[in-house]
Design a protein around this motif. Structure first.
Motif, PDB file in Angstrom:
ATOM      1  N   THR A 101      51.904  43.890  28.485  1.00  0.00           N
ATOM      2  CA  THR A 101      50.798  44.826  28.707  1.00  0.00           C
ATOM      3  C   THR A 101      49.478  44.062  28.713  1.00  0.00           C
ATOM      4  O   THR A 101      49.208  43.271  27.799  1.00  0.00           O
ATOM      5  CB  THR A 101      50.759  45.903  27.607  1.00  0.00           C
ATOM      6  OG1 THR A 101      52.016  46.576  27.570  1.00  0.00           O
ATOM      7  CG2 THR A 101      49.630  46.894  27.834  1.00  0.00           C
ATOM      8  N   PRO A 102      48.615  44.270  29.724  1.00  0.00           N
ATOM      9  CA  PRO A 102      47.332  43.567  29.743  1.00  0.00           C
ATOM     10  C   PRO A 102      46.337  44.177  28.742  1.00  0.00           C
ATOM     11  O   PRO A 102      46.278  45.391  28.579  1.00  0.00           O
ATOM     12  CB  PRO A 102      46.836  43.738  31.179  1.00  0.00           C
ATOM     13  CG  PRO A 102      47.571  44.910  31.711  1.00  0.00           C
ATOM     14  CD  PRO A 102      48.850  45.043  30.934  1.00  0.00           C
ATOM     15  N   VAL A 103      45.605  43.303  28.080  1.00  0.00           N
ATOM     16  CA  VAL A 103      44.610  43.695  27.080  1.00  0.00           C
ATOM     17  C   VAL A 103      43.351  42.877  27.338  1.00  0.00           C
ATOM     18  O   VAL A 103      43.441  41.679  27.612  1.00  0.00           O
ATOM     19  CB  VAL A 103      45.124  43.404  25.646  1.00  0.00           C
ATOM     20  CG1 VAL A 103      44.089  43.775  24.618  1.00  0.00           C
ATOM     21  CG2 VAL A 103      46.417  44.112  25.380  1.00  0.00           C
ATOM     22  N   THR A 104      42.199  43.499  27.219  1.00  0.00           N
ATOM     23  CA  THR A 104      40.947  42.755  27.373  1.00  0.00           C
ATOM     24  C   THR A 104      40.543  42.174  26.023  1.00  0.00           C
ATOM     25  O   THR A 104      40.465  42.896  25.021  1.00  0.00           O
ATOM     26  CB  THR A 104      39.822  43.676  27.894  1.00  0.00           C
ATOM     27  OG1 THR A 104      40.222  44.214  29.152  1.00  0.00           O
ATOM     28  CG2 THR A 104      38.527  42.906  28.069  1.00  0.00           C
ATOM     29  N   VAL A 105      40.317  40.861  26.003  1.00  0.00           N
ATOM     30  CA  VAL A 105      39.849  40.163  24.801  1.00  0.00           C
ATOM     31  C   VAL A 105      38.575  39.408  25.159  1.00  0.00           C
ATOM     32  O   VAL A 105      38.301  39.145  26.329  1.00  0.00           O
ATOM     33  CB  VAL A 105      40.926  39.185  24.253  1.00  0.00           C
ATOM     34  CG1 VAL A 105      42.149  39.938  23.772  1.00  0.00           C
ATOM     35  CG2 VAL A 105      41.284  38.136  25.280  1.00  0.00           C
ATOM     36  N   TRP A 106      37.801  39.061  24.162  1.00  0.00           N
ATOM     37  CA  TRP A 106      36.578  38.275  24.375  1.00  0.00           C
ATOM     38  C   TRP A 106      36.830  36.862  23.871  1.00  0.00           C
ATOM     39  O   TRP A 106      37.417  36.666  22.793  1.00  0.00           O
ATOM     40  CB  TRP A 106      35.410  38.906  23.635  1.00  0.00           C
ATOM     41  CG  TRP A 106      34.923  40.159  24.294  1.00  0.00           C
ATOM     42  CD1 TRP A 106      35.417  41.423  24.122  1.00  0.00           C
ATOM     43  CD2 TRP A 106      33.888  40.254  25.250  1.00  0.00           C
ATOM     44  NE1 TRP A 106      34.736  42.303  24.908  1.00  0.00           N
ATOM     45  CE2 TRP A 106      33.776  41.619  25.618  1.00  0.00           C
ATOM     46  CE3 TRP A 106      33.020  39.339  25.837  1.00  0.00           C
ATOM     47  CZ2 TRP A 106      32.838  42.078  26.534  1.00  0.00           C
ATOM     48  CZ3 TRP A 106      32.078  39.798  26.750  1.00  0.00           C
ATOM     49  CH2 TRP A 106      32.001  41.150  27.102  1.00  0.00           C
ATOM     50  N   THR A 107      36.376  35.871  24.643  1.00  0.00           N
ATOM     51  CA  THR A 107      36.580  34.466  24.262  1.00  0.00           C
ATOM     52  C   THR A 107      35.263  33.708  24.351  1.00  0.00           C
ATOM     53  O   THR A 107      34.369  34.061  25.127  1.00  0.00           O
ATOM     54  CB  THR A 107      37.611  33.786  25.186  1.00  0.00           C
ATOM     55  OG1 THR A 107      37.158  33.855  26.533  1.00  0.00           O
ATOM     56  CG2 THR A 107      38.974  34.445  25.069  1.00  0.00           C
ATOM     57  N   ASP A 108      35.173  32.639  23.549  1.00  0.00           N
ATOM     58  CA  ASP A 108      33.998  31.759  23.613  1.00  0.00           C
ATOM     59  C   ASP A 108      34.258  30.662  24.649  1.00  0.00           C
ATOM     60  O   ASP A 108      35.339  30.627  25.256  1.00  0.00           O
ATOM     61  CB  ASP A 108      33.678  31.187  22.229  1.00  0.00           C
ATOM     62  CG  ASP A 108      34.754  30.280  21.676  1.00  0.00           C
ATOM     63  OD1 ASP A 108      35.717  29.942  22.410  1.00  0.00           O
ATOM     64  OD2 ASP A 108      34.653  29.886  20.504  1.00  0.00           O
ATOM     65  N   PRO A 109      33.303  29.755  24.894  1.00  0.00           N
ATOM     66  CA  PRO A 109      33.518  28.717  25.919  1.00  0.00           C
ATOM     67  C   PRO A 109      34.731  27.817  25.662  1.00  0.00           C
ATOM     68  O   PRO A 109      35.274  27.236  26.589  1.00  0.00           O
ATOM     69  CB  PRO A 109      32.217  27.911  25.877  1.00  0.00           C
ATOM     70  CG  PRO A 109      31.196  28.866  25.397  1.00  0.00           C
ATOM     71  CD  PRO A 109      31.918  29.747  24.420  1.00  0.00           C
ATOM     72  N   VAL A 155      25.595  35.589  26.574  1.00  0.00           N
ATOM     73  CA  VAL A 155      25.657  34.760  27.778  1.00  0.00           C
ATOM     74  C   VAL A 155      26.956  33.961  27.815  1.00  0.00           C
ATOM     75  O   VAL A 155      27.606  33.851  28.857  1.00  0.00           O
ATOM     76  CB  VAL A 155      24.438  33.810  27.845  1.00  0.00           C
ATOM     77  CG1 VAL A 155      24.597  32.780  28.942  1.00  0.00           C
ATOM     78  CG2 VAL A 155      23.166  34.609  28.044  1.00  0.00           C
ATOM     79  N   GLU A 156      27.370  33.389  26.675  1.00  0.00           N
ATOM     80  CA  GLU A 156      28.504  32.459  26.646  1.00  0.00           C
ATOM     81  C   GLU A 156      29.860  33.151  26.502  1.00  0.00           C
ATOM     82  O   GLU A 156      30.854  32.652  27.019  1.00  0.00           O
ATOM     83  CB  GLU A 156      28.332  31.462  25.494  1.00  0.00           C
ATOM     84  CG  GLU A 156      27.153  30.530  25.669  1.00  0.00           C
ATOM     85  CD  GLU A 156      26.984  29.586  24.491  1.00  0.00           C
ATOM     86  OE1 GLU A 156      27.695  29.745  23.467  1.00  0.00           O
ATOM     87  OE2 GLU A 156      26.129  28.691  24.585  1.00  0.00           O
ATOM     88  N   TRP A 157      29.938  34.249  25.774  1.00  0.00           N
ATOM     89  CA  TRP A 157      31.221  34.895  25.543  1.00  0.00           C
ATOM     90  C   TRP A 157      31.584  35.754  26.746  1.00  0.00           C
ATOM     91  O   TRP A 157      30.768  36.483  27.292  1.00  0.00           O
ATOM     92  CB  TRP A 157      31.177  35.744  24.289  1.00  0.00           C
ATOM     93  CG  TRP A 157      31.014  34.930  23.028  1.00  0.00           C
ATOM     94  CD1 TRP A 157      30.902  33.587  22.930  1.00  0.00           C
ATOM     95  CD2 TRP A 157      30.910  35.449  21.710  1.00  0.00           C
ATOM     96  NE1 TRP A 157      30.750  33.216  21.619  1.00  0.00           N
ATOM     97  CE2 TRP A 157      30.751  34.344  20.844  1.00  0.00           C
ATOM     98  CE3 TRP A 157      30.932  36.710  21.160  1.00  0.00           C
ATOM     99  CZ2 TRP A 157      30.620  34.482  19.468  1.00  0.00           C
ATOM    100  CZ3 TRP A 157      30.802  36.852  19.788  1.00  0.00           C
ATOM    101  CH2 TRP A 157      30.662  35.741  18.957  1.00  0.00           C
ATOM    102  N   ARG A 158      32.828  35.661  27.152  1.00  0.00           N
ATOM    103  CA  ARG A 158      33.297  36.355  28.346  1.00  0.00           C
ATOM    104  C   ARG A 158      34.568  37.151  28.038  1.00  0.00           C
ATOM    105  O   ARG A 158      35.397  36.722  27.238  1.00  0.00           O
ATOM    106  CB  ARG A 158      33.627  35.346  29.450  1.00  0.00           C
ATOM    107  CG  ARG A 158      32.440  34.621  29.979  1.00  0.00           C
ATOM    108  CD  ARG A 158      31.722  35.504  30.982  1.00  0.00           C
ATOM    109  NE  ARG A 158      30.515  34.862  31.458  1.00  0.00           N
ATOM    110  CZ  ARG A 158      29.309  35.369  31.301  1.00  0.00           C
ATOM    111  NH1 ARG A 158      29.146  36.490  30.667  1.00  0.00           N
ATOM    112  NH2 ARG A 158      28.252  34.756  31.784  1.00  0.00           N
ATOM    113  N   PRO A 159      34.726  38.292  28.738  1.00  0.00           N
ATOM    114  CA  PRO A 159      35.993  39.020  28.585  1.00  0.00           C
ATOM    115  C   PRO A 159      37.093  38.302  29.373  1.00  0.00           C
ATOM    116  O   PRO A 159      36.839  37.722  30.428  1.00  0.00           O
ATOM    117  CB  PRO A 159      35.690  40.400  29.185  1.00  0.00           C
ATOM    118  CG  PRO A 159      34.544  40.177  30.113  1.00  0.00           C
ATOM    119  CD  PRO A 159      33.770  39.001  29.582  1.00  0.00           C
ATOM    120  N   SER A 160      38.280  38.317  28.809  1.00  0.00           N
ATOM    121  CA  SER A 160      39.449  37.725  29.476  1.00  0.00           C
ATOM    122  C   SER A 160      40.592  38.721  29.385  1.00  0.00           C
ATOM    123  O   SER A 160      40.638  39.551  28.477  1.00  0.00           O
ATOM    124  CB  SER A 160      39.866  36.422  28.790  1.00  0.00           C
ATOM    125  OG  SER A 160      38.835  35.475  28.849  1.00  0.00           O
TER     126      SER A 160
END
Length: 195
Positions: free
Chosen positions: A118-126, A61-66
């Motif tokens: 270059t764009p890369v998808t990473v996951w981040t916390d709140p 729920v809290e972690w989102r892709p950026s």
């Protein structure tokens, strides 16, 4: 080798003139140890599994892709094929913005030879820190089951070992009592028979 007759179930609880008080105490200790072992294992396993699964659900729920941008050329030769596994990717420095707009930098896995920007998808916390991709519900169940099982076995070992130690102590005490009784009554039976 001593002859042993057929094993009689629950013999320690049956009325028997040869049953001693120590036999009954040992029976209750064993029963209590087994009950506590099973309860401790099951309860600890279920509690741990629930906690792990709940924590992973909260991460989903809290972690989102950026979207992050490379700030340096990624090591390795440029390859037009996409990497099929993380072992084919390399670490490179990236920059991204957190939900509050603050800029962050860190290391992420990217395609070898990827250029700056270059764009890369990473996951981040709140808080905007890099994290791994959260576990899927099935992965979370599997991990929770494994961790819960290990915790249950570890928790069950404590009362099991304690029960074995108490039983060993009772058995040692019983053998000492036998030795004492034999030393006391053995000489009375030691007379020779004439024949």
């Amino acid at each position: 080798m001593a002859f042993r007759g057929p094993q009689v179930w629950l013999w320690r609880w049956r009325r028997n003139p040869l049953r001693r008080r120590a036999d009954a105490v040992e029976a209750w200790v064993l029963l209590a140890a087994w009950v506590v072992t099973v309860l401790a294992g099951v309860l600890a396993g279920l509690a741990t599994a629930g906690t792990v699964e709940h924590g992973m659900a909260r991460e989903r729920v809290e972690w989102r892709p950026s979207v992050a941008l490379l700030t340096e050329q990624a090591p390795g030769p440029a390859d037009s094929r996409p990497a099929t596994s993380s072992s084919e990717q390399v670490w490179a420095k990236v920059r991204w913005s957190a939900r509050d707009g603050s800029a962050h930098t860190g290391q992420a896995r990217v395609q070898p030879g990827s250029g700056v920007g270059t764009p890369v998808t990473v996951w981040t916390d709140p808080q905007g820190r890099l994290v791994t991709r959260p576990a899927t519900p099935s992965e979370a169940r599997t991990r929770a089951t494994l961790v819960g099982g290990i915790a249950g076995v570890c928790a069950a070992c404590v009362p099991f070992v304690a029960g074995r130690a108490v039983r060993s102590r009772l058995e040692s005490r019983r053998i000492d009592q036998w030795g004492y009784e034999w030393a006391r009554f053995g000489p009375l039976w030691g007379g020779r028979t004439r024949g």
